[in-house]
Design a protein around this motif. Structure first.
Motif, PDB file in Angstrom:
ATOM      1  N   UNK A   1       0.817  -1.212   0.000  1.00 42.18           N
ATOM      2  CA  UNK A   1       0.000   0.000   0.000  1.00 42.18           C
ATOM      3  C   UNK A   1       0.849   1.259   0.000  1.00 42.18           C
ATOM      4  N   UNK A   2       1.965   1.211   0.733  1.00 42.18           N
ATOM      5  CA  UNK A   2       2.868   2.357   0.759  1.00 42.18           C
ATOM      6  C   UNK A   2       3.506   2.574  -0.600  1.00 42.18           C
ATOM      7  N   UNK A   3       3.861   1.486  -1.272  1.00 44.42           N
ATOM      8  CA  UNK A   3       4.446   1.607  -2.609  1.00 44.42           C
ATOM      9  C   UNK A   3       3.466   2.278  -3.566  1.00 44.42           C
ATOM     10  N   UNK A   4       2.219   1.831  -3.550  1.00 44.75           N
ATOM     11  CA  UNK A   4       1.211   2.430  -4.422  1.00 44.75           C
ATOM     12  C   UNK A   4       1.019   3.905  -4.101  1.00 44.75           C
ATOM     13  N   UNK A   5       1.012   4.242  -2.817  1.00 45.48           N
ATOM     14  CA  UNK A   5       0.795   5.633  -2.425  1.00 45.48           C
ATOM     15  C   UNK A   5       2.005   6.509  -2.735  1.00 45.48           C
ATOM     16  N   UNK A   6       3.203   5.972  -2.632  1.00 49.22           N
ATOM     17  CA  UNK A   6       4.391   6.746  -2.986  1.00 49.22           C
ATOM     18  C   UNK A   6       4.387   7.093  -4.478  1.00 49.22           C
ATOM     19  N   UNK A   7       3.937   6.135  -5.294  1.00 51.64           N
ATOM     20  CA  UNK A   7       3.852   6.386  -6.737  1.00 51.64           C
ATOM     21  C   UNK A   7       2.726   7.368  -7.033  1.00 51.64           C
ATOM     22  N   UNK A   8       1.581   7.173  -6.380  1.00 56.17           N
ATOM     23  CA  UNK A   8       0.450   8.097  -6.574  1.00 56.17           C
ATOM     24  C   UNK A   8       0.850   9.512  -6.181  1.00 56.17           C
ATOM     25  N   UNK A   9       1.581   9.635  -5.073  1.00 57.15           N
ATOM     26  CA  UNK A   9       2.037  10.950  -4.618  1.00 57.15           C
ATOM     27  C   UNK A   9       2.960  11.589  -5.647  1.00 57.15           C
ATOM     28  N   UNK A  10       3.827  10.770  -6.250  1.00 56.59           N
ATOM     29  CA  UNK A  10       4.710  11.288  -7.286  1.00 56.59           C
ATOM     30  C   UNK A  10       3.938  11.869  -8.448  1.00 56.59           C
ATOM     31  N   UNK A  11       2.859  11.192  -8.842  1.00 60.98           N
ATOM     32  CA  UNK A  11       2.046  11.680  -9.940  1.00 60.98           C
ATOM     33  C   UNK A  11       1.216  12.900  -9.573  1.00 60.98           C
ATOM     34  N   UNK A  12       0.886  13.029  -8.281  1.00 63.35           N
ATOM     35  CA  UNK A  12       0.039  14.134  -7.820  1.00 63.35           C
ATOM     36  C   UNK A  12       0.841  15.362  -7.398  1.00 63.35           C
ATOM     37  N   UNK A  13       2.172  15.248  -7.415  1.00 64.27           N
ATOM     38  CA  UNK A  13       2.994  16.380  -7.013  1.00 64.27           C
ATOM     39  C   UNK A  13       3.131  16.545  -5.514  1.00 64.27           C
ATOM     40  N   UNK A  14       2.859  15.473  -4.764  1.00 60.35           N
ATOM     41  CA  UNK A  14       3.021  15.493  -3.303  1.00 60.35           C
ATOM     42  C   UNK A  14       4.400  14.932  -2.978  1.00 60.35           C
ATOM     43  N   UNK A  15       5.298  15.701  -2.379  1.00 65.27           N
ATOM     44  CA  UNK A  15       6.675  15.234  -2.215  1.00 65.27           C
ATOM     45  C   UNK A  15       6.854  14.145  -1.174  1.00 65.27           C
TER      46      UNK A  15
END
Length: 231
Positions: A104-118
């Motif tokens: 879940x953390x991996x998916x969220x880290x990638x999602x954050x990258x796409x959303x511009x959340x550092x």
């Protein structure tokens, strides 16, 4: 203006350089862009950082890149499998760095990258070996770890259908890591089973909009493979 090019999977990955960070979609064999991975093994880009849920089989997943000595670092959730011994050997020899991330953390880290959340905080993996050395903070009396976003130079993804602009529709469990990875890369390359004209896909079924897709490769007839480039 959108320019359409009709090329093979090999040409779609031809500009990948040594040292690139590559996001590879899929969950096991479902939604795995195996043709693009295979093209990259022939292309021969080296010193790659590969982000994927799992390493897959030696013939069609990230394991093929490992066997071909193209990988410097792997970020994944599930590094075990029938060919994990090759990965373990290379780790012990210091040839590959492995970073294990909860799914879940991996998916969220990638999602954050796409959303511009550092970066973001999560309680997942707190008080475990995976949390050692990470910045922590307590929220609501619970320990959280600071996790940083993941972005790629390239993303290889798999979808069932696309229009010629690059709007994508996935088939069931193809919709795993592929949609979030499409948003988090500088260049996203999608391999698809079918390419149709603009307007032939119901807009309500589109999961990945064309703005995130830079190149398309049609699988069933590689000689007719299409690559779309956003200019």
């Amino acid at each position: 203006m959108i320019q359409k090019k009709y090329e093979s999977a090999a040409k779609a990955v031809a500009d990948m350089k040594d040292g690139a960070t590559l996001l590879v979609g899929g969950f096991g064999g479902s939604g795995l862009p195996s043709h693009l991975v295979s093209a990259l093994t022939e292309r021969g880009a080296n010193d790659l950082t590969v982000v994927s849920n799992n390493i897959g089989a030696v013939s069609d997943g990230v394991a093929a890149l490992i066997s071909n000595n193209q990988v410097r670092k792997i970020i994944c959730s599930f590094p075990v499998g029938p060919h994990a011994h090759e990965l373990i050997q290379r780790i012990e020899e210091g040839r590959i760095e492995l970073e294990i991330v909860p799914q879940g953390t991996l998916a969220e880290r990638i999602r954050a990258g796409g959303a511009g959340v550092p970066a973001f905080y999560t309680p997942t993996a707190a008080h475990t070996e995976l949390g050692e050395g990470k910045e922590t903070r307590i929220f609501n009396e619970r320990l959280h770890l600071l996790e940083h976003a993941i972005k790629g130079d390239y993303a290889f993804i798999k979808a069932q259908r696309a229009d010629r602009w690059g709007n994508l529709v996935y088939n069931k469990t193809q919709r795993n890591f592929n949609p979030v990875m499409a948003t988090a890369a500088r260049i996203t390359i999608a391999e698809v089973d079918e390419i149709v004209e603009v307007g032939e896909i119901d807009p309500e079924t589109i999961v990945t909009p064309s703005v995130y897709v830079h190149r398309l490769v049609k699988l069933k007839a590689q000689s007719e493979g299409r690559v779309l480039v956003n200019e």
